[in-house]
Design a protein around this motif. Structure first.
Motif, PDB file in Angstrom:
ATOM      1  N   GLY A 235       0.810  -1.205   0.000  1.00  0.00           N
ATOM      2  CA  GLY A 235       0.000   0.000   0.000  1.00  0.00           C
ATOM      3  C   GLY A 235       0.844   1.255   0.000  1.00  0.00           C
ATOM      4  O   GLY A 235       1.975   1.271  -0.489  1.00  0.00           O
ATOM      5  N   SER A 236       0.298   2.300   0.579  1.00  0.00           N
ATOM      6  CA  SER A 236       0.934   3.621   0.567  1.00  0.00           C
ATOM      7  C   SER A 236       1.804   3.833   1.796  1.00  0.00           C
ATOM      8  O   SER A 236       1.452   3.438   2.905  1.00  0.00           O
ATOM      9  CB  SER A 236      -0.153   4.704   0.512  1.00  0.00           C
ATOM     10  N   ASN A 237       2.966   4.471   1.571  1.00  0.00           N
ATOM     11  CA  ASN A 237       3.900   4.837   2.641  1.00  0.00           C
ATOM     12  C   ASN A 237       4.208   6.318   2.465  1.00  0.00           C
ATOM     13  O   ASN A 237       4.769   6.712   1.430  1.00  0.00           O
ATOM     14  CB  ASN A 237       5.192   4.031   2.532  1.00  0.00           C
ATOM     15  N   THR A 247      16.098   9.013  15.750  1.00  0.00           N
ATOM     16  CA  THR A 247      16.154   7.549  15.640  1.00  0.00           C
ATOM     17  C   THR A 247      14.926   6.953  14.986  1.00  0.00           C
ATOM     18  O   THR A 247      14.978   5.817  14.498  1.00  0.00           O
ATOM     19  CB  THR A 247      16.332   6.905  17.030  1.00  0.00           C
ATOM     20  N   GLN A 248      13.808   7.673  14.977  1.00  0.00           N
ATOM     21  CA  GLN A 248      12.562   7.128  14.455  1.00  0.00           C
ATOM     22  C   GLN A 248      11.883   8.125  13.527  1.00  0.00           C
ATOM     23  O   GLN A 248      12.155   9.333  13.570  1.00  0.00           O
ATOM     24  CB  GLN A 248      11.608   6.791  15.602  1.00  0.00           C
ATOM     25  N   LEU A 249      10.981   7.583  12.722  1.00  0.00           N
ATOM     26  CA  LEU A 249      10.120   8.400  11.878  1.00  0.00           C
ATOM     27  C   LEU A 249       8.675   8.001  12.125  1.00  0.00           C
ATOM     28  O   LEU A 249       8.355   6.804  12.200  1.00  0.00           O
ATOM     29  CB  LEU A 249      10.445   8.190  10.401  1.00  0.00           C
ATOM     30  N   ALA A 250       7.826   8.980  12.268  1.00  0.00           N
ATOM     31  CA  ALA A 250       6.391   8.721  12.220  1.00  0.00           C
ATOM     32  C   ALA A 250       5.984   8.781  10.754  1.00  0.00           C
ATOM     33  O   ALA A 250       6.361   9.712  10.039  1.00  0.00           O
ATOM     34  CB  ALA A 250       5.626   9.766  13.034  1.00  0.00           C
ATOM     35  N   VAL A 251       5.264   7.786  10.293  1.00  0.00           N
ATOM     36  CA  VAL A 251       4.849   7.713   8.893  1.00  0.00           C
ATOM     37  C   VAL A 251       3.382   7.314   8.828  1.00  0.00           C
ATOM     38  O   VAL A 251       2.816   6.772   9.786  1.00  0.00           O
ATOM     39  CB  VAL A 251       5.698   6.699   8.094  1.00  0.00           C
ATOM     40  N   THR A 252       2.765   7.583   7.694  1.00  0.00           N
ATOM     41  CA  THR A 252       1.393   7.154   7.439  1.00  0.00           C
ATOM     42  C   THR A 252       1.434   5.954   6.511  1.00  0.00           C
ATOM     43  O   THR A 252       1.981   6.039   5.405  1.00  0.00           O
ATOM     44  CB  THR A 252       0.565   8.283   6.816  1.00  0.00           C
ATOM     45  N   SER A 259      -5.541   4.734   6.380  1.00  0.00           N
ATOM     46  CA  SER A 259      -4.259   5.437   6.463  1.00  0.00           C
ATOM     47  C   SER A 259      -4.035   5.798   7.922  1.00  0.00           C
ATOM     48  O   SER A 259      -4.724   6.664   8.468  1.00  0.00           O
ATOM     49  CB  SER A 259      -4.271   6.705   5.598  1.00  0.00           C
ATOM     50  N   GLN A 260      -3.078   5.135   8.553  1.00  0.00           N
ATOM     51  CA  GLN A 260      -2.868   5.232   9.988  1.00  0.00           C
ATOM     52  C   GLN A 260      -1.416   5.574  10.304  1.00  0.00           C
ATOM     53  O   GLN A 260      -0.526   5.389   9.472  1.00  0.00           O
ATOM     54  CB  GLN A 260      -3.243   3.917  10.663  1.00  0.00           C
ATOM     55  N   LEU A 261      -1.175   6.041  11.523  1.00  0.00           N
ATOM     56  CA  LEU A 261       0.154   6.455  11.937  1.00  0.00           C
ATOM     57  C   LEU A 261       0.930   5.288  12.541  1.00  0.00           C
ATOM     58  O   LEU A 261       0.402   4.538  13.375  1.00  0.00           O
ATOM     59  CB  LEU A 261       0.059   7.593  12.961  1.00  0.00           C
ATOM     60  N   PHE A 262       2.190   5.185  12.119  1.00  0.00           N
ATOM     61  CA  PHE A 262       3.102   4.168  12.625  1.00  0.00           C
ATOM     62  C   PHE A 262       4.440   4.820  12.948  1.00  0.00           C
ATOM     63  O   PHE A 262       4.770   5.885  12.412  1.00  0.00           O
ATOM     64  CB  PHE A 262       3.338   3.071  11.579  1.00  0.00           C
ATOM     65  N   LEU A 263       5.228   4.154  13.780  1.00  0.00           N
ATOM     66  CA  LEU A 263       6.621   4.509  14.006  1.00  0.00           C
ATOM     67  C   LEU A 263       7.502   3.470  13.335  1.00  0.00           C
ATOM     68  O   LEU A 263       7.262   2.268  13.461  1.00  0.00           O
ATOM     69  CB  LEU A 263       6.944   4.557  15.505  1.00  0.00           C
ATOM     70  N   VAL A 264       8.528   3.941  12.601  1.00  0.00           N
ATOM     71  CA  VAL A 264       9.513   3.043  12.006  1.00  0.00           C
ATOM     72  C   VAL A 264      10.907   3.541  12.378  1.00  0.00           C
ATOM     73  O   VAL A 264      11.107   4.711  12.706  1.00  0.00           O
ATOM     74  CB  VAL A 264       9.383   2.981  10.469  1.00  0.00           C
ATOM     75  N   SER A 265      11.877   2.649  12.329  1.00  0.00           N
ATOM     76  CA  SER A 265      13.260   3.030  12.594  1.00  0.00           C
ATOM     77  C   SER A 265      13.787   3.881  11.453  1.00  0.00           C
ATOM     78  O   SER A 265      13.543   3.588  10.273  1.00  0.00           O
ATOM     79  CB  SER A 265      14.124   1.781  12.759  1.00  0.00           C
ATOM     80  N   ALA A 266      14.525   4.917  11.774  1.00  0.00           N
ATOM     81  CA  ALA A 266      15.108   5.783  10.749  1.00  0.00           C
ATOM     82  C   ALA A 266      16.228   5.097   9.991  1.00  0.00           C
ATOM     83  O   ALA A 266      16.651   5.581   8.940  1.00  0.00           O
ATOM     84  CB  ALA A 266      15.627   7.073  11.379  1.00  0.00           C
ATOM     85  N   SER A 267      16.707   4.000  10.503  1.00  0.00           N
ATOM     86  CA  SER A 267      17.734   3.227   9.805  1.00  0.00           C
ATOM     87  C   SER A 267      17.144   2.044   9.054  1.00  0.00           C
ATOM     88  O   SER A 267      17.867   1.300   8.381  1.00  0.00           O
ATOM     89  CB  SER A 267      18.802   2.732  10.789  1.00  0.00           C
ATOM     90  N   SER A 285       1.843  13.992  10.333  1.00  0.00           N
ATOM     91  CA  SER A 285       2.227  14.115  11.743  1.00  0.00           C
ATOM     92  C   SER A 285       3.510  14.921  11.904  1.00  0.00           C
ATOM     93  O   SER A 285       4.314  15.033  10.986  1.00  0.00           O
ATOM     94  CB  SER A 285       2.402  12.726  12.362  1.00  0.00           C
ATOM     95  N   SER A 286       3.685  15.466  13.089  1.00  0.00           N
ATOM     96  CA  SER A 286       4.907  16.157  13.490  1.00  0.00           C
ATOM     97  C   SER A 286       5.106  15.927  14.980  1.00  0.00           C
ATOM     98  O   SER A 286       4.163  16.093  15.770  1.00  0.00           O
ATOM     99  CB  SER A 286       4.820  17.666  13.219  1.00  0.00           C
ATOM    100  N   PHE A 287       6.325  15.568  15.370  1.00  0.00           N
ATOM    101  CA  PHE A 287       6.623  15.399  16.784  1.00  0.00           C
ATOM    102  C   PHE A 287       6.656  16.748  17.487  1.00  0.00           C
ATOM    103  O   PHE A 287       7.175  17.731  16.955  1.00  0.00           O
ATOM    104  CB  PHE A 287       7.990  14.739  16.965  1.00  0.00           C
ATOM    105  N   MET A 288       6.114  16.788  18.689  1.00  0.00           N
ATOM    106  CA  MET A 288       6.349  17.929  19.556  1.00  0.00           C
ATOM    107  C   MET A 288       7.818  17.916  19.980  1.00  0.00           C
ATOM    108  O   MET A 288       8.467  16.867  19.978  1.00  0.00           O
ATOM    109  CB  MET A 288       5.435  17.862  20.778  1.00  0.00           C
TER     110      MET A 288
END
Length: 422
Positions: A235-237, A247-252, A259-267, A285-288
């Motif tokens: 699907g879509s990333n 260290t991480q990215l929030a992605v949809t 279409s939901q929010l996930f955390l993935v490793s930046a590496s 999304s954007s981290f505070m």
């Protein structure tokens, strides 16, 4: 990592330099500080001097007004040589002087001093040993020092910006100095590129490419040009956002439907962690700044609105209560509020909200303003707009009083990101 290292790395990995962005001031604050920047002694011996770049930086900030100091005789080059009465007569509250001298080893000694003409104090007196290729970077650093000494806020002239250009069917991810100079192409593709975001240390860029016939999130190093797909699921990333520690990215992702929010490793290489479930589309999304929560846009309530998610317990709070369309939230560096896109009477505008008072201030008139990116000192917002039928970048101060238009002659320019202080 030093700013010089990042700049050198960008030069190494760039594929080609494209048309430089041009900046046009279209609105400014009335209470600009009058400053005299005296041409540096010896800079006429070099193709690119220093004082002109410093003056351009300060003028474009909208917070300074230049007072001509070139006709002062004798021309001062040190703080001790500044005749304060002469500059006060000309209306200057601050004076910048300096010199440039070639050294036997091929380096150039650049000296500068900042004098407060009102208090009759020397606020800065510094020396740099640089190559001629580092003149522009050195000028930006000097402008940063001057800005901070006179405003109390960090300068952002040494920072970098990223953006997407399109010419015909060719897309490019480019990185340039904050003034639009020294553009470098990081990625070039016949397929669309979107959503570039600098890592917190400025050494990497996350972006979305459609080269695989679907959106995939990549992270590319600006040091060696290597890249890695960190979100390439079914699907879509899309919509990458860096965690404050890098260290991480929030992605949809739409891998599980919707279409939901996930955390993935930046590496890369790790199984994504789903942050929550909802019946709507959760994205942008954007981290505070503290990394404990996320702002995001969702239509879960029927219309696109901005929400806040606390990562530890999954608690969600709706942030925007007025209007039927509020998206693209970007928190201010101090966490006190956010910049976002709202639709008002059919016009897409960049706006701010103070979290404590919930007061909303429209910064731009529209009609098609989007993709806000906040300067690391929180003073300016870069965004994508329309001018003459073309997509261009523009900038506005956080109080809406200073406006600039930033464009290229032949390219569409959009999707800006503002790099960190280095």
């Amino acid at each position: 990592m030093s700013g010089i290292a990042v700049i050198a790395a960008l030069l190494l990995v760039s594929l080609s330099a494209r048309a430089q962005l041009t900046i046009e001031i279209i609105g400014g604050a009335g209470a600009a500080l009058p400053i005299s920047i005296v041409p540096f002694a010896g800079e006429a011996d070099f193709p690119l001097g220093i004082s002109g770049v410093v003056g351009g930086d300060l003028t474009r900030s909208g917070r300074f007004r230049q007072i001509d100091g070139s006709g002062v005789v004798p021309r001062p080059s040190t703080a001790e040589e500044v005749n304060i009465s002469i500059f006060r007569t000309r209306g200057a509250d601050a004076v910048v002087v300096g010199s440039m001298r070639r050294l036997p080893d091929g380096l150039v000694e650049v000296r500068f001093a900042l004098v407060d003409a009102v208090r009759q104090q020397t606020l800065a007196n510094m020396v740099y040993m640089v190559t001629q290729q580092q003149f522009r970077a050195t000028a930006h650093r000097i402008a940063d020092v001057i800005y901070e000494k006179l405003t109390g806020e960090p300068g952002i002239f040494s920072t970098r910006i990223a953006y997407i250009t399109q010419q015909g069917q060719q897309y490019q991810l480019q990185v340039a100095d904050a003034d639009g100079d020294n553009p470098q192409t990081i990625v070039s593709s016949k397929d669309p590129l979107i959503s570039p975001r600098f890592s917190p240390d400025g050494s990497r860029i996350a972006y979305v490419s459609f080269e695989s016939r679907k959106p995939v999130v990549y992270v590319q190093s600006l040091l060696d040009g290597k890249r890695q797909a960190v979100a390439n699921f079914r699907g879509s990333n899309s919509a990458p956002a860096w965690s404050p520690d890098g260290t991480q990215l929030a992605v949809t992702l739409s891998r599980d439907g919707g279409s939901q929010l996930f955390l993935v490793s930046a590496s890369g290489g790790s199984e994504p962690r789903r942050l929550m479930s909802s019946p709507g589309i959760d994205t942008e999304s954007s981290f505070m700044p503290d990394g404990q929560s996320l702002l995001f846009a969702s239509d879960r309530g029927g219309t696109p609105q901005i929400y806040r998610l606390w990562i530890a317990d999954g608690r969600v709070e709706r942030v925007t209560m007025e209007g039927s369309y509020n998206v693209s939230p970007r928190p201010l560096p101090d966490g006190s509020g956010m910049v976002f896109v709202r639709r008002d009477s059919g016009r897409m505008q960049i706006a701010t909200m103070d979290f404590q008072t919930r007061q909303v201030l429209a910064l731009t008139p529209g009609p098609m303003d989007e993709s806000p990116a906040i300067a690391p000192n929180g003073r300016y917002v870069l965004y994508a707009g329309q001018s003459g039928g073309r997509s261009v970048l523009a900038a506005v101060s956080i109080d809406g009083t200073i406006r600039q238009r930033i464009g290229a002659l032949t390219q569409q320019v959009r999707e800006p990101s503002w790099g960190p202080l280095l």
